[in-house]
Design a protein around this motif. Structure first.
Motif, mmCIF file in Angstrom:
data_model
loop_
_atom_site.group_PDB
_atom_site.id
_atom_site.type_symbol
_atom_site.label_atom_id
_atom_site.label_comp_id
_atom_site.label_asym_id
_atom_site.label_seq_id
_atom_site.Cartn_x
_atom_site.Cartn_y
_atom_site.Cartn_z
ATOM 1 N N GLY B 10 0.661 -8.467 5.498
ATOM 2 C CA GLY B 10 -0.431 -9.128 6.215
ATOM 3 C C GLY B 10 -1.036 -10.298 5.459
ATOM 4 O O GLY B 10 -1.914 -10.974 5.976
ATOM 5 N N LEU B 108 -9.805 -3.644 8.236
ATOM 6 C CA LEU B 108 -9.167 -2.762 7.257
ATOM 7 C C LEU B 108 -8.594 -1.506 7.907
ATOM 8 O O LEU B 108 -7.875 -0.754 7.264
ATOM 9 N N GLN B 110 -6.542 -1.807 10.207
ATOM 10 C CA GLN B 110 -5.178 -2.240 10.557
ATOM 11 C C GLN B 110 -4.274 -1.957 9.346
ATOM 12 O O GLN B 110 -4.769 -1.797 8.229
ATOM 13 N N PRO B 111 -2.974 -1.889 9.571
ATOM 14 C CA PRO B 111 -2.093 -1.505 8.459
ATOM 15 C C PRO B 111 -1.948 -2.590 7.384
ATOM 16 O O PRO B 111 -0.871 -3.178 7.200
ATOM 17 N N ILE B 112 -3.027 -2.883 6.683
ATOM 18 C CA ILE B 112 -2.966 -3.788 5.537
ATOM 19 C C ILE B 112 -3.822 -3.184 4.425
ATOM 20 O O ILE B 112 -4.666 -2.341 4.671
ATOM 21 N N TYR B 113 -3.582 -3.637 3.200
ATOM 22 C CA TYR B 113 -4.439 -3.222 2.088
ATOM 23 C C TYR B 113 -5.538 -4.251 1.905
ATOM 24 O O TYR B 113 -5.430 -5.388 2.354
ATOM 25 N N ARG B 114 -6.553 -3.845 1.140
ATOM 26 C CA ARG B 114 -7.635 -4.791 0.853
ATOM 27 C C ARG B 114 -7.119 -5.969 0.038
ATOM 28 O O ARG B 114 -7.671 -7.062 0.096
ATOM 29 N N LEU B 117 -6.295 -8.924 2.133
ATOM 30 C CA LEU B 117 -7.457 -9.616 2.683
ATOM 31 C C LEU B 117 -8.084 -10.526 1.622
ATOM 32 O O LEU B 117 -8.334 -11.713 1.857
#
Ligand SMILES: Nc1ncnc2c1ncn2[C@@H]1O[C@H](COP(=O)(O)OP(=O)(O)OP(=O)(O)O)[C@@H](O)[C@H]1O
Ligand SMILES: [Mg+2]
Lengths: 324, 320
Positions: B10, B108, B110-114, B117
């Motif tokens: 992402g 967060l 959604q399938p992503i890591y911090r 972002l």
């Protein structure tokens, strides 16, 4: 627990600064079930939800969401679970569709399926017309619906909704509950927290009543009614016939008969005794003018439960004083 | 604990979204115009000055960047002053705005890591700054060609391009700092004020303070003072202290890169002067070597500031 469970929590615990916000709770949610988390402010509902999503660290216990551990496999969980936060926010300067496009890209949908999914989701929640409008112009109800559209677009197996109906007018609430029922119809499991007990009652298969970080009661509304109110069904009858009250009192399950007016009777029962009551009236050749049942209301259960807890607290305090 | 999947899933999506937000934002428009106008003013002064000087100068083109004409500072001074402002302007609400718009928990989920972002936001900010600075660089080169009328040599272009890269790194330091405060403070206004405060302190107060502190650490030797010379120990201490500031590092690198006659940064020792023809320009490679430690120090501070912010962000609750 059952094979069908999509959410399973065992002794789930969250400690904030030495205080347990969620204290060894265990519950499971089955496939296609609507499960309600209820409880006063600060009871630990949101904390529980955040742990299920891997958005906050788990202090203790075990949890499985659609078969994955949210702490170790957060991406697998988050790919299959949709989440509507208690105060959902969008990028105000972007349109509704653009907001969903961003999420769709984050999920990793290909361009072709993206557009089609977004259009379908917006249509389902009744926002198709507003798709290209900036979210800044949206009312709270529209934002909540957009949040649900995001979950629909995601094609989630589980929808976790934190107080989805708070701040909505009755009409908007009905619309929203309609969409939530639609989830169930598609086999999507729903976990929702709420304060609007009457509304929750109408859609939840089972509820868990939170109190001070623990689950105080869990089960279907009828089960809770029996447990807390000791019955809970109230049947109102309007009919004439001498001695009817005495005969109705003999029906198994009826715990009390009360005269509420001329020819009007109210029965307390632990189940729905309308058929038997009607039969009695007919057997006496009386005329039945009205027959209605009030199911146990979650509101009553909730209020009664916390009243009783307060009474117990006072009693135990007095007990302690006596002992001293 | 082994994490599942890529930390950067992402990342591209976040970066592109943030970048397009930046490029279309009013804030960026204002900052760009500010920089362009100020740069033009500085350039105008420099060109007037160059036209007035008749002396032969093999690096006339580089003078465009460094020469000033009263009352305007040089182009380089303007840049070192304005780039932090631009970077702070882009970074001060990077993370806290997600909290305040209540979008953080939704994104967060959604399938992503911090990681994706935060890093995406940093990359987008840096890319925005790089784009603006590149445009500015092209503008200066173009105007220089038109108004001075002397085509720059390959080496001069190379040196100004290095200057561009260094400026982007310098911007990165301030961007990372601004983002750190956007993580620390929920209120964007507080974050902006604190970052600007630090910028003011580092730019205007620290140089004075470094001198004073150096005299406390290394008292001035009266023997040198009586000769009207600076005490070497004191001067060295002052330099070390001054180099804690990214502004000093940037200024030193710029001097080394844009002035080919620079042989050393900081106090000059006689040993370094031996055998050197004063004023003889160094080849570009040697200038880079001189500027290298400062450049590395700037890159290191970008990484350090980012990592500190990252660690704090990872531990933060997603609830506002
Ligand atoms: N970051 C935090 N640090 C310390 N304590 C916290 C933090 N977040 C929540 N708590 C505490 O945890 C407890 C449970 O909070 P939680 O938000 O889960 O309750 P809730 O049931 O969702 O309440 P509400 O109905 O008001 O949304 C509260 O007592 C709260 O004060
Ligand atoms: Mg809550």
């Amino acid at each position: 627990m059952s094979e069908q469970a999509v959410i399973e929590a065992k002794n789930l615990t969250k400690v904030y600064g030495g205080r347990a916000a969620v204290d060894h709770i265990s519950f499971s949610v089955g496939r296609g079930e609507i499960f309600g988390l209820l409880g006063p402010n600060g009871a630990g509902k949101t904390t529980t939800i955040l742990m299920l999503l891997g958005l906050t660290d788990i202090s203790g216990g075990e949890v499985r969401v659609v078969g994955f551990d949210p702490a170790r496999e957060p991406l697998s969980v988050k790919r299959r679970v949709g989440y509507l936060p208690d105060t959902v926010g969008f990028y105000d300067q972007m349109s509704a569709a653009d907001n969903l496009r961003y999420t769709a890209r984050l999920i990793g949908f290909k361009k072709a399926e993206r557009e089609q999914k977004i259009a379908a989701a917006l249509d389902r929640v009744g926002l198709a017309e507003q798709a290209e409008k900036r979210v800044a112009t949206f009312s709270r109800g529209m934002r909540q619906r957009l949040g649900l559209a995001e979950i629909l677009m995601k094609g989630a197996q589980v929808a976790i909704l934190d107080e989805p109906t708070t701040g909505l007018d009755p009409h908007a609430t009905s619309e929203l509950l309609g969409v939530i029922r639609g989830f169930k119809a598609e086999g999507v499991s729903v976990l929702l927290s709420s304060h609007m007990l009457e509304r929750v009652q109408s859609i939840c298969d089972r509820v868990a009543l939170f109190s001070g970080g623990k689950i105080a009661l869990m089960g279907t509304v009828a089960e809770l009614g029996r447990e807390i109110l000791g019955g809970g069904y109230v049947v109102d009858i309007e009919a004439d016939g001498a001695g009817l009250a005495e005969r109705l009192a003999l029906i198994p399950g009826v715990s009390g008969v009360e005269r509420t007016g001329i020819g009007k009777l109210r029965l307390q029962a632990d189940r729905d005794v309308r058929p038997e009551a009607a039969a009695e009236v007919v057997a006496m050749q009386g005329r039945l003018k009205f027959l209605g049942v009030q199911e146990p209301s979650l509101d009553t259960i909730y209020t009664r439960y916390f009243e009783r807890k307060a009474e117990q607290a006072v009693a135990s305090k007095n007990g302690a004083r006596h002992a001293a | 604990m082994q994490r599942e999947g890529s930390a950067f899933a992402g990342l591209g999506v976040v970066t592109l979204k943030e970048l397009s937000d930046h490029l279309t934002s009013v804030r960026m428009r204002v900052l760009e115009w500010l920089v362009v106008l100020v740069a033009l003013a500085a350039l105008y002064g420099a060109i007037q000055q160059i036209k007035d000087t008749t002396a032969e100068d093999p690096f006339l083109f580089l003078r465009l960047f460094t020469i000033s004409r009263d009352p305007l500072p040089s182009f380089v001074s303007f840049i070192s002053f304005l780039v932090p402002l631009m970077a702070i302007g882009l970074g001060f609400d990077a993370v806290n705005s997600e909290y305040n718009r209540r979008t953080l928990s939704r994104i967060l989920a959604q399938p992503i890591y911090r990681d994706a972002l935060l890093f995406g936001k940093f990359l987008a900010g840096l890319a925005t700054l790089a784009i603006s600075l590149l445009a500015l660089w092209l503008l200066v080169i173009g105007l220089g060609l038109l108004l001075v009328g002397i085509p720059p040599g390959a080496e001069e272009i190379g040196r100004t391009f290095l200057f561009l890269l260094i400026t982007i790194i310098y911007a990165g330091v301030w961007l990372a700092l601004a983002m750190l405060f956007s993580i620390l403070f929920r209120s964007a206004a507080t974050a902006a004020l604190v970052t600007l405060g630090i910028w003011l302190f580092i730019t205007f107060i620290w140089p004075v303070l470094a001198g004073a502190a150096a005299q406390i650490i290394m008292p001035i030797d009266p023997r040198y003072a009586s000769l009207g010379l600076p005490t070497p120990g004191t001067a060295e201490a002052e330099h070390i202290l001054a180099r804690l500031s990214p502004t000093t590092l940037f200024a030193e690198v710029v001097v080394a890169i844009l002035d080919p006659t620079t042989r050393s940064l900081g106090p000059i020792y006689l040993s370094q002067m031996q055998g050197a023809v004063l004023g003889a320009p160094l080849p570009i490679g040697e200038s880079i070597l001189i500027a290298w430690p400062q450049t590395v120090a700037m890159i290191a501070s970008v990484i350090l500031l980012f990592v500190v912010g990252y660690v704090i962000f990872q531990r933060q609750e997603v609830r506002a």
